[in-house]
Design an enzyme around this catalytic site. Structure first.
Site, PDB file in Angstrom:
ATOM      1  N   PRO A  88       0.824  -1.210   0.000  1.00 30.88           N
ATOM      2  CA  PRO A  88       0.000   0.000   0.000  1.00 30.88           C
ATOM      3  C   PRO A  88       0.858   1.260   0.000  1.00 30.88           C
ATOM      4  CG  PRO A  88      -0.583  -1.457   1.824  1.00 30.88           C
ATOM      5  CD  PRO A  88       0.635  -2.017   1.188  1.00 30.88           C
ATOM      6  N   GLU A 115       1.671  -7.220   8.100  1.00 33.18           N
ATOM      7  CA  GLU A 115       2.023  -5.794   7.993  1.00 33.18           C
ATOM      8  C   GLU A 115       3.096  -5.577   6.938  1.00 33.18           C
ATOM      9  OE1 GLU A 115      -0.898  -5.207  10.130  1.00 33.18           O
ATOM     10  OE2 GLU A 115       0.281  -3.461   9.560  1.00 33.18           O
ATOM     11  N   ARG A 157      -0.807  -8.980 -21.224  1.00 33.59           N
ATOM     12  CA  ARG A 157      -1.615  -8.667 -22.410  1.00 33.59           C
ATOM     13  C   ARG A 157      -0.855  -7.771 -23.385  1.00 33.59           C
ATOM     14  NH1 ARG A 157      -4.055  -3.775 -22.440  1.00 33.59           N
ATOM     15  NH2 ARG A 157      -5.834  -4.452 -23.715  1.00 33.59           N
ATOM     16  N   ASP A 172      -6.220   0.995 -26.150  1.00 34.07           N
ATOM     17  CA  ASP A 172      -6.737   0.886 -24.780  1.00 34.07           C
ATOM     18  C   ASP A 172      -7.069   2.244 -24.201  1.00 34.07           C
ATOM     19  OD1 ASP A 172      -6.474  -1.783 -24.423  1.00 34.07           O
ATOM     20  OD2 ASP A 172      -4.487  -1.676 -23.562  1.00 34.07           O
TER      21      ASP A 172
HETATM   22  C1  LIG Z   1       0.954  -7.013   3.288  1.00 35.55           C
HETATM   23  O1  LIG Z   1       0.905  -7.009   1.869  1.00 35.55           O
HETATM   24  C2  LIG Z   1       0.019  -6.124   1.290  1.00 35.55           C
HETATM   25  C3  LIG Z   1      -1.067  -5.637   2.012  1.00 35.55           C
HETATM   26  C4  LIG Z   1      -1.934  -4.739   1.382  1.00 35.55           C
HETATM   27  C5  LIG Z   1      -1.713  -4.344   0.061  1.00 35.55           C
HETATM   28  N1  LIG Z   1      -2.455  -3.453  -0.689  1.00 35.55           N
HETATM   29  C6  LIG Z   1      -1.942  -3.249  -1.894  1.00 35.55           C
HETATM   30  C7  LIG Z   1      -2.492  -2.322  -2.912  1.00 35.55           C
HETATM   31  O2  LIG Z   1      -1.879  -2.204  -4.015  1.00 35.55           O
HETATM   32  O3  LIG Z   1      -3.531  -1.695  -2.608  1.00 35.55           O
HETATM   33  S1  LIG Z   1      -0.561  -4.173  -2.210  1.00 35.55           S
HETATM   34  C8  LIG Z   1      -0.608  -4.859  -0.613  1.00 35.55           C
HETATM   35  C9  LIG Z   1       0.271  -5.754  -0.026  1.00 35.55           C
END
Ligand SMILES: COc1ccc2nc(C(=O)O)sc2c1
Length: 242
Positions: A88, A115, A157, A172
């Site tokens: 994230p 986490e 793709r 696209d």
């Molecule tokens: C713990 O590993 C994670 C947790 C949440 C997460 N959310 C992502 C996203 O791209 O929104 S990648 C990702 C990897």
């Protein structure tokens, strides 16, 4: 291209072998190998995580297990690889990212859970190969596996031979910086709704103009940020008149 995915949930990646991508794998256009991170644990509980230094909620994935797993996966093929870590906290994954990665000989995806992965895994890998920490959107998933499904599809793709009609990839959404406009097929009228007249006119110039106008209209309405980001020469006089 060879794609490796390391995860504690290999079954999450089963969809990669379905449909278009599955056919591309069978045709040898792309190789995909999924690995269970727990294969590189050495304890009876196959532990892959531990409590975070500094305290706080949740668990962090252990560097030793990841280090051994990535060493083994990377050693399985001599082609140079780019390591991709979905998180994230990553840079946004965009169509431009997919287009850049489509030129790679090898992608290795490290799927975090809990986490996340001990940062030293990324830092140590970055000393020997390109590493991208990326996010597929401004929301938080439970792990990296779903993000990998999205990114692998977006990249695969674009590979030669994967799409039946390569023109599709060139037209696209995002490929020209705009969202695609509406599409129609038979029947001519459905539940009292008819296909726009211009699309049945056979006038290719007018059809192209109509489609461009609908793309501009939709982009302005839904993604004004994309319109603002277009290079100055991306819009011609007819576009500006729209
Ligand atoms: C713990 O590993 C994670 C947790 C949440 C997460 N959310 C992502 C996203 O791209 O929104 S990648 C990702 C990897």
């Amino acid at each position: 291209m060879r794609i490796d995915v390391v995860t504690i949930f290999p079954g999450y990646l089963a969809p990669l072998r379905e449909a278009l991508l599955g056919r591309a794998i069978e045709a040898g256009l792309v190789e995909v190998a999924v690995h269970d991170l727990r294969d590189w644990t050495h304890d009876v509980h196959q532990a892959v995580d531990d409590a975070p230094y500094g305290g706080g909620p949740g668990m962090v994935m252990k560097p030793q297990v990841w280090g051994e797993a990535l060493d083994a996966v990377l050693a399985a093929d001599e082609r140079p690889a780019r390591l991709v870590v979905p998180t994230p906290a990553g840079r946004p994954f965009r169509q431009s990212t997919a287009q850049a990665w489509a030129g790679e000989q090898r992608l290795v995806f490290a799927c975090g859970r809990y986490e996340g992965i001990d940062q030293r895994v990324v830092d140590e890998a970055a000393a020997r190969m390109p590493v991208d920490e990326v996010s597929i959107g401004d929301y938080v998933l439970v792990g990296g596996e779903v993000a990998v499904l999205v990114m692998v599809e977006a990249v695969a793709r674009l590979l030669p031979g994967v799409l039946g009609n390569p023109v599709s990839a060139e037209q696209d959404s995002f490929s020209d910086g705009l969202l695609e406009g509406p599409a129609y097929t038979r029947p001519l009228t459905w539940r009292g709704l008819s296909v726009p007249e211009v699309l049945r006119s056979g006038h290719h110039g007018a059809i192209a103009r109509w489609r461009r106008d609908r793309a501009l209209e939709r982009t302005a309405d839904r993604r004004p940020d994309l319109l603002a980001a277009l290079p100055a020469d991306a819009l011609d006089a007819a576009d500006r008149a729209f």
